[in-house]
Structures are given as structure tokens and as C-alpha cells.
Design a protein around this motif. Sequence first.
Motif, short mmCIF file in Angstrom:
data_model
loop_
_atom_site.label_atom_id
_atom_site.label_comp_id
_atom_site.label_asym_id
_atom_site.label_seq_id
_atom_site.Cartn_x
_atom_site.Cartn_y
_atom_site.Cartn_z
N ALA A 1 -84.08 -4.30 46.87
CA ALA A 1 -82.93 -5.00 46.30
C ALA A 1 -83.30 -6.42 45.89
N VAL A 2 -83.99 -7.13 46.75
CA VAL A 2 -84.34 -8.51 46.44
C VAL A 2 -85.32 -8.59 45.28
N ASP A 3 -86.21 -7.59 45.15
CA ASP A 3 -87.12 -7.57 44.01
C ASP A 3 -86.36 -7.37 42.70
N PHE A 4 -85.34 -6.52 42.72
CA PHE A 4 -84.51 -6.34 41.52
C PHE A 4 -83.81 -7.64 41.17
N ILE A 5 -83.22 -8.29 42.16
CA ILE A 5 -82.47 -9.52 41.92
C ILE A 5 -83.38 -10.61 41.37
N GLU A 6 -84.57 -10.76 41.95
CA GLU A 6 -85.48 -11.80 41.49
C GLU A 6 -86.08 -11.46 40.12
N ALA A 7 -86.32 -10.17 39.86
CA ALA A 7 -86.81 -9.76 38.53
C ALA A 7 -85.74 -10.05 37.48
N THR A 8 -84.47 -9.83 37.83
CA THR A 8 -83.37 -10.16 36.93
C THR A 8 -83.36 -11.64 36.60
N ARG A 9 -83.52 -12.46 37.62
CA ARG A 9 -83.54 -13.91 37.40
C ARG A 9 -84.69 -14.29 36.46
N TRP A 10 -85.85 -13.67 36.64
CA TRP A 10 -87.02 -13.98 35.81
C TRP A 10 -86.78 -13.55 34.36
N VAL B 1 -84.01 -0.56 28.17
CA VAL B 1 -85.45 -0.34 28.37
C VAL B 1 -85.71 -0.25 29.87
N MET B 2 -86.16 0.91 30.32
CA MET B 2 -86.49 1.10 31.73
C MET B 2 -87.82 0.43 32.04
N ALA B 3 -87.91 -0.17 33.22
CA ALA B 3 -89.17 -0.76 33.69
C ALA B 3 -90.06 0.39 34.18
N PHE B 4 -90.70 1.03 33.21
CA PHE B 4 -91.44 2.27 33.44
C PHE B 4 -92.58 2.27 32.42
N ASP B 5 -93.80 2.43 32.88
CA ASP B 5 -94.91 2.50 31.94
C ASP B 5 -95.81 3.67 32.27
N ALA C 1 -91.61 0.84 37.90
CA ALA C 1 -91.88 -0.43 38.57
C ALA C 1 -91.04 -0.52 39.84
N ASP C 2 -91.71 -0.75 40.98
CA ASP C 2 -90.98 -0.83 42.24
C ASP C 2 -91.18 -2.17 42.95
N THR C 3 -91.93 -3.07 42.34
CA THR C 3 -92.12 -4.40 42.91
C THR C 3 -91.75 -5.45 41.88
N TYR C 4 -91.51 -6.65 42.35
CA TYR C 4 -91.19 -7.76 41.45
C TYR C 4 -92.27 -7.94 40.39
N ALA C 5 -93.53 -7.89 40.80
CA ALA C 5 -94.64 -8.12 39.88
C ALA C 5 -94.67 -7.06 38.78
N ARG C 6 -94.49 -5.79 39.16
CA ARG C 6 -94.52 -4.71 38.18
C ARG C 6 -93.30 -4.78 37.25
N LYS C 7 -92.15 -5.08 37.80
CA LYS C 7 -90.93 -5.15 36.99
C LYS C 7 -91.07 -6.21 35.90
N THR C 8 -91.50 -7.39 36.28
CA THR C 8 -91.60 -8.49 35.32
C THR C 8 -92.72 -8.25 34.31
N GLU C 9 -93.82 -7.67 34.76
CA GLU C 9 -94.95 -7.38 33.86
C GLU C 9 -94.54 -6.39 32.77
N ILE C 10 -93.88 -5.29 33.16
CA ILE C 10 -93.50 -4.25 32.20
C ILE C 10 -92.43 -4.77 31.24
N ARG D 1 -83.94 -13.24 32.72
CA ARG D 1 -82.97 -14.09 32.03
C ARG D 1 -83.55 -15.47 31.73
N GLN D 2 -84.52 -15.90 32.52
CA GLN D 2 -85.12 -17.22 32.29
C GLN D 2 -86.27 -17.18 31.29
N ASN D 3 -86.93 -16.02 31.16
CA ASN D 3 -88.17 -15.96 30.38
C ASN D 3 -88.13 -15.08 29.14
N LEU D 4 -87.12 -14.21 29.02
CA LEU D 4 -87.03 -13.32 27.87
C LEU D 4 -85.70 -13.64 27.15
#
Length: 560
Positions: free
Chosen positions: A444-453, A387-391, A396-405, A455-458
Motif C-alpha cells: 500500500a505504501v509503495d502505491f501511495i509513494e509511487a502516486t506521489r512521484w 496504463v498498467m505498471a506492467f512490462d 510492478a510490485d515495488t516503488y522502484a519498479r512502479k516509477t521506472e515503468i 504526479r510530481q514528475n510526469l
Amino acid sequence: MEHLVPELNFAAARLAREAADEATAQNPDKPRFVAGGLGPTSRTATLSPDVNDPGFRNVTFEQLRAAYLEAIDGLVKGGVDILIVETIFDTLNAKAALFAIEEYFEAHSLRLPVMVSGTITDASGRTLSGQTGEAFWNSVRHARPLSIGFNCALGPDLLRQYVEELSNKADVLISAYPNAGLPNAFGEYDMDGAEMAVHIGEWARAGLLNIVGGCCGTTPAHIAAIAQAVEGVSPRVPPRLEPALRLSGLEPFNVGRDSLFVNVGERTNVTGSKAFARMILEGRYDDALSVARQQVENGAQVIDINMDEGMLDAEAAMVRFLLLIASEPDIARVPIMLDSSKWSVIEAGLRCIQGKGIVNSISMKEGEAEFIERARLCRRYGAAVIVMAFDEAGQADTYARKTEICARAYKLLTETVGFPAEDIIFDPNIFAIATGIEEHASYAVDFIEATRWIRQNLPHAHVSGGVSNVSFSFRGNDAVREAIHTAFLYHAIQAGMDMGIVNAGQLGVYANLDPELKERVEDVLLNRRADSTERLVTFAENVKGGAREKVEDLSGASCR
């Protein structure tokens, strides 16, 4: 007599229904049920009938689906209680039958139990189309069958180890109805009911079975002996399995909580490899197969295939390549990732793979309705999804958008579609670093932090991405690109990224990276300092210059 299939199935089911009802009326404590058999047909969708053309098939998924729909209609209208897809020697045929069953249930607003029974053809422990027992189970478990098992081909003396393997791997009921041994020179079966009962009784006491019976060569006497042998034996209790992404080619490939990082080979992609694109455009499919084979040999556990090229008929190229891969066991043993921006190409690919593959990708780009519809089809074909982070608003190009989508997509998939969470792979978008544009500094850091979120929340969802994208600003400088990929993966994997589309030949060992290069790469990846991009670009130019001098020195020496 093909045109008589609906009529024959209806009449057969009606006769069996009458007999079962009569037996139940005579002994209500032992109700009798009718299973409508859907056999393998006389065709195979995975194997070529022409030894000179491994890409040729004399039947398609769609033809099988249509034939099975006719057969199902006659059986259901005749009154069967159960549908059983049996004597499966080609899992792609079975997937067409299971697709048709689900389609029929949806169209008629009903649901019957479904049993699935494969055939191990010889001592290799594989189906005729090459799958092991666990790979076969991984390929069909999306149908949520009442039971999985084996029938036909082998006798009980040779089948036990394969039934035991399935019993340990499947979290549904297990069935077994073997032949009365192997046929003799006259095509007759010599094993009597007493001998069969000894074997099947032992299986039952070992806790391997829930449903038993007999196939070729068995008679009412055999069935009576088997029934007596298992009388009073406690049925098997299905195991509770940890959620895992259970994929398959000819062999199973499971990705669970404790699995290592999964390398997805990227070179069979016309958009990412000019050399591969030329091979496909020029019709050099043998060379293209060599690229796929090399990826598997180099450690790719899944291979990504993309045919999205403007000069190609992408659907035809995808189908041709997949049919050829099916005839190459050293490639076909791993799962396939079908990669395309066109749904028609993905669906054409899904109709060609007998294993459980991955669709790359679906997204909410066109809205929720289309996203849900495609997810349901992926489920019906038996595939996991990226599933692409795309709506509707874009990528999604920011941490907030990545996690929201990703959170929104997860909720739709698990709650609306009923998609298993362990079959969902999120791609939160890896973008190029060191572009010189300030807005890109945190990619890069937004991708890494979105990944962490994620795995912790989904729960149970996975994270993947196209790793080579991150170093795109340094194309042509392989030494620096390798360092970027290596450092990026080190941090992303620590955050929970468990899959990635990579060129395994362009990865190094994090601990072995040049200290200064590693420091400057990580400054950019982790957005540590304002001038990190300029410092890395300068260093990269020096690395490239040094490599060029070495090449010139070597070529000069060889000339001398």
C-alpha cells in the motif's frame, strides 16, 4: 448509386477545383479553396431504428469506415484542399469518418486540414444522438481539427447560444453556417440574406466566429450579405485552455488540476461481481442495465464495463451491453471505461461509444512495439488510456519498479506516439495488504509513494487503481473492508490519486472511522509496525463476530 460514390466525388471535386482556381487567378488577393464534404449518411450507429429492440443497429462502425474511405479517396484525388465532416447528428458516425480520414492520411503519406461541423436538432441543445455541444467537442477533439462548429437544422436566431458555448470551450477555430431559418409548411425557407446577416454579424462582433456561411435555404445572395456583414471584423481568438482529461458520454466530464476525486463504478464487471456475471450469462440485460443505472445514481462519474468471463463471448456481450446503454440517457450521460485483458474486446467496445471513453488498459507486457501500436489506435478512436505498471518482466510490485515503468511508458506515449499527457492515466497496481507474507507489507505504501512521484514528475498524467484489491484478504468482512478502502483512499488522494475504480456503496467517511479500527488499518497500510497484520486480523475477527451477534439478536427478536 452507391458504387458511383468514388466517381461522383472525384468529378465534383475536380469541377470545384477548376472553378476555385479560375476565381483565384482573377483575384490572387482572395484565394479560393475547395472543401470536400463528408456527410452523416442516412444511417445512425448510435440509435436503433427498431423501437422494439434498442440494441439493434442497421449499420456498423466498420461499414461506415469503409464507406467514408471510398468517399475520401474520390475527394482527395479530385483535388480538395480541406475535408469537412459535416451535418453530424450522430457522433459515432463522425468518429468513423475521422478514423477513416486518419487511416487514409497515413496510408497515402499526406495530411489535409480537417473541419468538423455538428448539428443541433432542436431547442434541447443536443445532437440527434443526445450529446451536448461540449460533449460533442470532447468526443472529436482527438482529430486535431482546423475548426469545430455547427451547421444545418436551426436558423441563426436559435443557434447562437450553442455557438457561444462551443466558442468558450474549444481551443480551435469556430465555424457556423446555419439554415435560413426553419422551413415553412411547404419545405421552403423564408429568412432572407439581410436577416441572416444581422444575426451572424452580431456573432462575429461578439468574438464568437472564425468561419461563416450558410446551409439549407441559403443562396448566393445570402452568402454575399453574410460576407458583407463580417467584412473587417476581427476573427475570434481561440482561448488557451488548461490541460485536462476531457471525457464525455452524452454530457461532458472534465478532470483537471482542481477536480475532486473521480469515482469509477466497478459493479458492471463480470470478474468482480458474481451477481452481474449471472445476469449477463443468463441474458438478463435489463437487470444488468439496472446495475449500471444504480452506479450512476450512487455517484459514479464513469462506469467500468468488463465482460471477461470464460463462458461468455466477451466481444458480443460487450457490444450488446454498450448498444443497450446508448438507449438509456440516464446511464449514457457518463463516460464509459472499457475494461478487458483482450484487445479485441476493447476495440469492439471502442466502435460502439460515441463519447470519449477510457481504455482499461494497455501495458508494455508484450513489449514496446505492441504498446505503441495500441496507443496509436486508442488515439485514433478518440479514447484516453489507463496504463498498467506492467512490462516484459511482469507487474510492478515495488516503488522502484512502479516509477521506472510509468516513466518509460510516459516517454513513449508523449514523445513517440504524440499522446496528450492529460489523457494518460497510470495504474501503479494496488495489491492486497495483510496477507501474512512479509514481501507484501509495503504494497500500500509503495502505491501511495509511487502516486506521489507520478504526479510530481510526469506532468498532467493521472493516477487510478482498483481500490477493492487492497482489502481482498478480508473478503466477507464488509465493515473492515470499508474501513480499509476509506483509509487507503484518504492517503492515496492526498498523494495525488485522482481516480479510482470503487464500489461507492462500500466507502465511509475517514473522520467517522472507529478510532481503534482506523489505527490498526493505517498501521498495515503505512507499514508502521512489524505485528500490524496480526493486530488487524485479530481486530477484524472481533468486528465480524460482533456483527454476527447483532444479526442473531435481531433475528431472534423478530422470531419472538
